[in-house]
Design an enzyme around this catalytic site. Structure first.
Site, mmCIF file in Angstrom:
data_model
loop_
_atom_site.group_PDB
_atom_site.id
_atom_site.type_symbol
_atom_site.label_atom_id
_atom_site.label_comp_id
_atom_site.label_asym_id
_atom_site.label_seq_id
_atom_site.Cartn_x
_atom_site.Cartn_y
_atom_site.Cartn_z
ATOM 1 N N SER A 129 12.461 -2.966 -7.960
ATOM 2 C CA SER A 129 12.573 -4.013 -6.942
ATOM 3 C C SER A 129 12.429 -5.390 -7.591
ATOM 4 O O SER A 129 12.122 -5.505 -8.785
ATOM 5 C CB SER A 129 11.500 -3.834 -5.863
ATOM 6 O OG SER A 129 10.221 -4.173 -6.389
ATOM 7 N N SER A 131 10.182 -7.748 -6.887
ATOM 8 C CA SER A 131 8.901 -8.393 -6.596
ATOM 9 C C SER A 131 8.302 -9.126 -7.796
ATOM 10 O O SER A 131 7.422 -9.965 -7.631
ATOM 11 C CB SER A 131 7.892 -7.364 -6.081
ATOM 12 O OG SER A 131 7.533 -6.451 -7.098
ATOM 13 N N LYS A 186 2.375 -5.179 -10.597
ATOM 14 C CA LYS A 186 2.083 -6.537 -10.130
ATOM 15 C C LYS A 186 1.285 -7.252 -11.221
ATOM 16 O O LYS A 186 0.939 -6.692 -12.245
ATOM 17 C CB LYS A 186 1.280 -6.529 -8.829
ATOM 18 C CG LYS A 186 1.880 -5.721 -7.680
ATOM 19 C CD LYS A 186 3.126 -6.348 -7.110
ATOM 20 C CE LYS A 186 3.711 -5.493 -5.981
ATOM 21 N NZ LYS A 186 5.025 -5.988 -5.515
ATOM 22 N N SER A 289 7.181 -10.125 -2.121
ATOM 23 C CA SER A 289 6.331 -9.142 -2.789
ATOM 24 C C SER A 289 5.285 -8.610 -1.821
ATOM 25 O O SER A 289 4.486 -9.385 -1.272
ATOM 26 C CB SER A 289 5.637 -9.788 -4.002
ATOM 27 O OG SER A 289 4.680 -8.911 -4.553
#
Length: 324
Positions: A129, A131, A186, A289
């Site tokens: 993705s 994010s 992250k 995100s």
């Protein structure tokens, strides 16, 4: 031997069936568990091959050689000098490893090497993705260091060495708290005991605004548009992030996660006190995100490792290299 062959056929069919059900979405697979079981099973066959099956075949080959020698001696006594006896071919057939050992014991060294490498050193991941744009792009193939934060046992993820503590600014892979079978990536923003505030799209840690500098806009080829880009310094190395001026500052749809009472939500954003043994994570694509603002804190037990290197991006080879 026939029973062992039948059992092995059923075992291999079970592995194939599990992988097929996982691939088609019928079940939620666990690759770490599958690799562990494959290592144990092929290791058992490798030991059996070395200490049981191979000696049996060697004895059978020796018996063929002994029988041929006895027959040769008997023929010599009878005065027969020339007889076609293809002993070597018969011995090779006796020593040949059957197919079911090729697919078990034969694969053990490779499977064991992958298991050890993936479990204790480095594990590859694919970025699914956006994010973490602009740091990581969709399709980046990355490596994750599995020992920086301490070595953990595979499958159960129990830490057996202490290692280093995660630092602000680290890019971390972890098990997604609401669904631990999924891996997320992250950036570490808040450490245990920190107070993290993200208000009006500005990040503050323990009352100190994180230094942020505007840099040229980022062009997102997938969206065919430009986004405001900034350079932020959370740890020793600066990194870049995106902000969408059109997106609202407040957090929409935060779930009821553990320690939610340590967070205060407002129209300006969120302020959270990070519990002990937990971390506050955010994506670099701040307005695209789903991170700790929405689903809460990451416990230490969920840590997988520190991401540090793009080893391939088939759409852009220039992406290969380390990142911060």
């Amino acid at each position: 031997m026939q029973m062992v062959q039948i059992f092995t056929s059923l075992l291999l069919a079970a592995f194939v069936g599990y992988i097929g059900a996982w691939y088609t979405g019928f079940i939620e697979g666990n690759f770490a568990l599958l690799l562990f079981l494959a290592t144990v099973v092929t290791g058992a066959y490798w030991l059996a091959e070395r200490f049981i099956f191979l000696p049996q075949r060697q004895r059978a080959a020796q018996a063929i050689a002994d029988a041929a020698s006895a027959r040769r001696a008997e023929l010599d006594r009878m005065g027969i000098a020339k007889v076609d006896l293809d002993v070597n071919q018969a011995q090779q057939q006796a020593l040949a490893q059957p197919w079911w050992l090729d697919w078990t014991a034969g694969l053990f060294p490779v499977i064991c090497a992958v298991f050890l490498l993936r479990s204790f050193l480095f594990e590859p991941f694919k970025i699914p993705s956006g994010s973490m744009i602009p740091t990581l792009l969709v399709g980046d193939l990355i490596l994750v260091n599995k020992f920086t934060y301490g070595v953990r046992l595979p499958v159960i993820n129990k830490k057996i060495t202490e290692g280093n503590k995660p630092q602000r600014g680290d890019v971390m892979v972890f098990r997604y708290p609401p669904q631990p079978h999924m891996d997320y990536i992250k950036r570490v923003v808040g450490l245990p005991g920190d107070e993290v505030a993200y208000l009006n799209k500005r990040l503050t840690v323990n009352g100190q605004a994180v230094p942020t500098t505007a840099v040229p806009d980022f062009f997102d080829a997938s969206a065919m548009r430009y986004f405001k880009q900034f350079e932020e310094k959370l740890g020793e190395q600066p990194h870049r992030l995106l902000n969408n001026a059109e997106a609202p500052a407040f957090v929409q749809g935060a779930s009821d996660f553990p320690y939610r009472d340590q967070c205060r939500y407002s129209i300006e954003g969120v302020v959270c006190k990070v519990p002990e043994g937990h971390y506050f994570m955010m994506g670099d694509n701040r307005d695209n995100s789903l991170d700790s603002r929405y689903w809460g804190f990451v416990p230490d037990a969920n840590i997988v490792g520190r991401a540090f290197f793009v080893w391939m991006n088939f759409g852009d080879l220039k992406r290969i290299g380390p990142f911060h």
